[in-house]
Design a protein around this motif. Structure first.
Motif, PDB file in Angstrom:
ATOM      1  N   HIS A 257      25.122 -40.696 -24.429  1.00  0.00           N
ATOM      2  CA  HIS A 257      26.097 -40.863 -25.504  1.00  0.00           C
ATOM      3  C   HIS A 257      27.509 -41.008 -24.943  1.00  0.00           C
ATOM      4  O   HIS A 257      28.269 -41.903 -25.345  1.00  0.00           O
ATOM      5  N   GLU A 258      27.872 -40.134 -24.013  1.00  0.00           N
ATOM      6  CA  GLU A 258      29.221 -40.168 -23.453  1.00  0.00           C
ATOM      7  C   GLU A 258      29.422 -41.421 -22.605  1.00  0.00           C
ATOM      8  O   GLU A 258      30.504 -42.023 -22.605  1.00  0.00           O
TER       9      GLU A 258
ATOM     10  N   ILE B 280      28.106 -44.388 -23.060  1.00  0.00           N
ATOM     11  CA  ILE B 280      28.335 -45.503 -23.975  1.00  0.00           C
ATOM     12  C   ILE B 280      29.725 -45.405 -24.601  1.00  0.00           C
ATOM     13  O   ILE B 280      30.440 -46.411 -24.738  1.00  0.00           O
ATOM     14  N   ARG B 281      30.140 -44.190 -24.970  1.00  0.00           N
ATOM     15  CA  ARG B 281      31.470 -44.018 -25.550  1.00  0.00           C
ATOM     16  C   ARG B 281      32.559 -44.460 -24.569  1.00  0.00           C
ATOM     17  O   ARG B 281      33.514 -45.161 -24.942  1.00  0.00           O
ATOM     18  N   LEU B 282      32.432 -44.074 -23.313  1.00  0.00           N
ATOM     19  CA  LEU B 282      33.430 -44.442 -22.308  1.00  0.00           C
ATOM     20  C   LEU B 282      33.466 -45.956 -22.084  1.00  0.00           C
ATOM     21  O   LEU B 282      34.531 -46.541 -21.896  1.00  0.00           O
TER      22      LEU B 282
ATOM     23  N   LEU C  27      32.702 -48.298 -24.343  1.00  0.00           N
ATOM     24  CA  LEU C  27      33.317 -48.924 -25.515  1.00  0.00           C
ATOM     25  C   LEU C  27      34.815 -48.639 -25.593  1.00  0.00           C
ATOM     26  O   LEU C  27      35.568 -49.399 -26.208  1.00  0.00           O
ATOM     27  N   ALA C  28      35.256 -47.556 -24.950  1.00  0.00           N
ATOM     28  CA  ALA C  28      36.686 -47.228 -24.922  1.00  0.00           C
ATOM     29  C   ALA C  28      37.402 -47.899 -23.750  1.00  0.00           C
ATOM     30  O   ALA C  28      38.589 -47.636 -23.521  1.00  0.00           O
TER      31      ALA C  28
ATOM     32  N   GLU D  69      27.432 -49.510 -32.359  1.00  0.00           N
ATOM     33  CA  GLU D  69      27.966 -49.605 -30.989  1.00  0.00           C
ATOM     34  C   GLU D  69      27.965 -51.042 -30.505  1.00  0.00           C
ATOM     35  O   GLU D  69      28.913 -51.490 -29.839  1.00  0.00           O
TER      36      GLU D  69
ATOM     37  N   ARG E  65      30.947 -52.917 -31.796  1.00  0.00           N
ATOM     38  CA  ARG E  65      32.240 -52.516 -31.242  1.00  0.00           C
ATOM     39  C   ARG E  65      32.498 -53.096 -29.862  1.00  0.00           C
ATOM     40  O   ARG E  65      33.642 -53.096 -29.392  1.00  0.00           O
TER      41      ARG E  65
END
Length: 289
Positions: A9-10, A12-14, A16-17, A33, A36
């Motif tokens: 999860h983290e 993928i978040r990083l 996309l950020a 996701e 985005r």
């Protein structure tokens, strides 16, 4: 390349950020996701791993045999002792200790827990994957679960197989769809991948459960590397593509030493063709096959 084990999860978040150039995950992107990502993500399966049930019960002469029904009862709290009659029935002749079962839960749901919940779903006693994780838990990541199991006699938990292997933890032989009890190993993981994974399903597959082949382990997961399909500037793209091609060839052999199995050859060839279609700095006009 710097690697940080922060969970799917983290990672993928990083990505996309725009905080990392590429990430790795053992679950596919969600629809939100995907939307985005600027050019849409490329998700490249690299190797096949296993989700294992690790435990600490010193003195046992052989791996525990467990099935979805008993595991559902353990994680739901209905079975609370190692010498429970249901566990003894699965393990005749094994001197199970008169100890309480200590269930180690992760602090949040991950690709590992989601995949294992699919294996448990074959039991009518299973209700939801929330029993594998808990918001109140302090244990983070595969490393945290592995360390917590190793520190407590009678502990049990769900981890990626390679972490249990490196820590020297015992892992259970799980009942597959044919009724065989199979422990995780590169050969057993590869047998399940050959049976269940296809080029058509690989993009959205969380993993593979329900293998029927006698030597196949019943809970295998895909590890993917993920990046924005435009790949950024040419220098970083060159590094990513070189690493991705290595991961699909020489890297797969190295991964086998850690407890993973290479992708089936037909699927690895498809992924190489996908890489050949990418152009640094350009969004693909059409989705790569």
């Amino acid at each position: 390349i710097n690697y940080f084990s922060v969970g799917s999860h983290e990672g993928i978040r990083l990505l996309l950020a725009d905080s990392v150039d590429f990430g790795a995950a053992d679950r596919p992107f969600t629809r939100d996701e995907r939307a985005r990502a600027r050019c849409g993500p490329i998700e490249l399966p690299t190797v096949v791993g296993a989700v294992a049930v690790a435990y600490r019960l010193p003195g046992l002469a052989q791996p525990l045999r467990l099935d979805a029904d008993v595991l559902a009862d353990i994680f739901s709290g209905r079975i609370q002792r190692w010498d429970d009659a249901a566990l003894r029935a699965l393990n005749p002749g094994v001197a199970l200790p008169a100890l309480p079962i200590v269930v180690v839960r992760r602090a949040r749901s991950t690709g590992t827990s989601a995949l294992f919940a699919r294996y448990l779903a074959s039991s009518a006693r299973w209700r939801a994957d929330s029993a594998l994780t808990a918001a109140s838990a302090q244990v983070e990541g595969n490393e945290g679960v592995t360390a917590a199991i190793g520190a407590q006699t009678g502990a049990i938990g769900v981890v990626e197989f390679t972490y249990a292997k490196q820590a020297g933890l015992d892992v259970a032989a799980l009942r597959n769809a044919s009724g065989a009890y199979v422990a995780p190993s590169p050969a057993a993981i590869g047998a399940a991948a050959e049976e269940l994974l296809t080029s058509a399903s690989i993009d959205t597959a969380l993993g593979a459960v329900g293998a029927r082949a006698a030597p196949a382990y019943p809970a295998v997961a895909l590890t993917r590397i993920s990046a924005d399909a435009a790949l950024g500037d040419e220098l970083r793209a060159a590094h990513f593509l070189a690493f991705a091609r290595w991961a699909l060839s020489d890297g797969a052999a190295v991964a086998a030493e850690l407890g993973y199995a290479p992708l089936p050859a037909r699927i690895a060839d498809d992924q190489r063709r996908r890489l050949d279609l990418l152009r640094p700095g350009r969004c693909p006009a059409t989705r790569a096959p």
